[in-house]
Design an enzyme around this catalytic site. Sequence first.
Site, PDB file in Angstrom:
ATOM      1  N   THR A  35      -2.308  -4.934   3.834  1.00 38.90           N
ATOM      2  CA  THR A  35      -2.432  -4.056   2.472  1.00 38.90           C
ATOM      3  C   THR A  35      -1.640  -2.728   2.742  1.00 38.90           C
ATOM      4  O   THR A  35      -1.377  -2.407   3.954  1.00 38.90           O
ATOM      5  CB  THR A  35      -4.000  -3.647   2.640  1.00 38.90           C
ATOM      6  OG1 THR A  35      -4.253  -2.987   1.325  1.00 38.90           O
ATOM      7  CG2 THR A  35      -4.680  -3.250   3.572  1.00 38.90           C
ATOM      8  N   GLY A  36      -1.420  -2.176   1.599  1.00 37.87           N
ATOM      9  CA  GLY A  36      -0.674  -0.905   1.826  1.00 37.87           C
ATOM     10  C   GLY A  36       0.680  -0.962   0.997  1.00 37.87           C
ATOM     11  O   GLY A  36       0.790  -1.940   0.227  1.00 37.87           O
ATOM     12  N   THR A  64      -5.446  -3.880  -2.015  1.00 44.14           N
ATOM     13  CA  THR A  64      -5.336  -5.436  -2.176  1.00 44.14           C
ATOM     14  C   THR A  64      -6.234  -5.892  -1.143  1.00 44.14           C
ATOM     15  O   THR A  64      -6.663  -5.370  -0.066  1.00 44.14           O
ATOM     16  CB  THR A  64      -3.848  -5.733  -1.551  1.00 44.14           C
ATOM     17  OG1 THR A  64      -3.012  -5.326  -2.504  1.00 44.14           O
ATOM     18  CG2 THR A  64      -3.954  -7.376  -1.190  1.00 44.14           C
ATOM     19  N   ARG A  73       8.223  -5.279 -10.532  1.00 42.04           N
ATOM     20  CA  ARG A  73       8.362  -5.409  -9.180  1.00 42.04           C
ATOM     21  C   ARG A  73       7.249  -6.353  -8.718  1.00 42.04           C
ATOM     22  O   ARG A  73       6.206  -6.549  -8.892  1.00 42.04           O
ATOM     23  CB  ARG A  73       7.708  -3.767  -8.655  1.00 42.04           C
ATOM     24  CG  ARG A  73       7.464  -3.487  -7.227  1.00 42.04           C
ATOM     25  CD  ARG A  73       6.128  -3.752  -6.808  1.00 42.04           C
ATOM     26  NE  ARG A  73       5.743  -3.412  -5.551  1.00 42.04           N
ATOM     27  CZ  ARG A  73       4.586  -3.332  -4.729  1.00 42.04           C
ATOM     28  NH1 ARG A  73       3.735  -3.982  -5.320  1.00 42.04           N
ATOM     29  NH2 ARG A  73       4.899  -2.885  -3.629  1.00 42.04           N
ATOM     30  N   VAL A  74       7.656  -6.514  -7.313  1.00 37.01           N
ATOM     31  CA  VAL A  74       6.839  -7.616  -6.358  1.00 37.01           C
ATOM     32  C   VAL A  74       6.456  -7.166  -5.181  1.00 37.01           C
ATOM     33  O   VAL A  74       7.612  -6.806  -4.672  1.00 37.01           O
ATOM     34  CB  VAL A  74       7.351  -9.155  -6.625  1.00 37.01           C
ATOM     35  CG1 VAL A  74       6.526  -9.919  -5.503  1.00 37.01           C
ATOM     36  CG2 VAL A  74       7.438  -9.963  -7.996  1.00 37.01           C
ATOM     37  N   GLY A  98       3.619  -2.151  -0.175  1.00 37.62           N
ATOM     38  CA  GLY A  98       4.171  -3.388   0.084  1.00 37.62           C
ATOM     39  C   GLY A  98       5.724  -3.354   0.689  1.00 37.62           C
ATOM     40  O   GLY A  98       5.932  -4.480   1.345  1.00 37.62           O
TER      41      GLY A  98
HETATM   42  N1  ASP Z   1       0.318  -4.539  -0.668  1.00 37.48           N
HETATM   43  C1  ASP Z   1       0.126  -4.366  -2.160  1.00 37.48           C
HETATM   44  C2  ASP Z   1       1.489  -4.105  -2.815  1.00 37.48           C
HETATM   45  O1  ASP Z   1       2.254  -3.381  -2.081  1.00 37.48           O
HETATM   46  C3  ASP Z   1      -0.756  -3.158  -2.504  1.00 37.48           C
HETATM   47  C4  ASP Z   1      -1.967  -2.711  -1.762  1.00 37.48           C
HETATM   48  O2  ASP Z   1      -2.168  -3.256  -0.740  1.00 37.48           O
HETATM   49  O3  ASP Z   1      -2.729  -2.612  -2.439  1.00 37.48           O
HETATM   50  O4  ASP Z   1       1.638  -4.704  -3.864  1.00 37.48           O
END
Ligand code: ASP
Length: 327
Positions: free
Chosen positions: A239-240, A188, A216-217, A242
Amino acid sequence: MPLQSRRTFLKHSPAALAAVSATTACGAESRVTGTDPVRPVVISTWQHGLAANAAAWKILDAGGSALDAAEAGVKVTEADPEVRTVGLGGRPDRDGIVTLDAAIMDGRGDCGSVAALRDILHPISVARRVMENTPHVMLVGEGARQFAETEGFTATELLTEASRTEWKAWREQNPNYRPPINVENHDTIGLLTLDRDGNIAAACTTSGAAYKYHGRVGDSPLIGAGLYADNAVGAATATGWGEAVIRACGSFLVVELMRQGHSPTEACRLAVERVIEKNPDYREIQVGFIALDKDGNTGGYCIHPDFDYAVYTPREGNRMVLPDSKL
Ligand code: ASP
């Protein structure tokens, strides 16, 4: 890019090093030691943050607002089909549908967000319209799309051939149809800005976890989870995985830790520790935070060492940073 190879690439590739205008720092924290705050500043997640930072910087350097810069910065990533985790070309859900999540917040407390939005190239701009043109903070799904249309946004096919091919291969190899939970599922863009007037803004936009359940959110559009900004303190974004960030109210936590006097890096480290406490399977996931305080200090921390972020300051230019990690 697989785990570890990004870090190796950054450390050894002349091409990657040429792409940054100053040195790549490892475990570095940019900390103001004097009394003068550093302004403007941009910080954003991952390697694609360099291009986003450059667009945000253009606005800040010309005296523009933190909010305009944050939006303009992440729009670059949203429009880049090579970035397979954001906007156009983002990986679809397990049914092959690209759904986007985005949020924007200014340091005075205004915020807007959209979730599970389809067919719109710039969800961050729709999020900003939610903030500015409605009495609400968040619109989702079909309602968000209808709102975007009434605001003049036109429909765009977001599923590129590359993402469609990859999704088909995934579906064939996964007859049980389970979305993957792993350390690779991230990238992200979260971007934080501090303008010359001392205003702070945050923007975060994503196609979310690859091959997620339809509907999904993740954390990215949730104010306090994926991002948070407060002019009195600073801002943070995540990020990561979620779900893990949501359980810890991650970005709000980082900002509150800075409010208590922790540096940006220390606040990010403590927030990662909290994520770890709430997620016993933390070795299987990545979570990274970046933060910016009101004086222009920046920092970050993550679980796995494949995380990097981009910082643009007047003195050091636009450069990648490899933060410390738990593992
Ligand atoms: N944080 C984002 C999510 O879970 C994923 C990502 O960081 O790419 O939707």
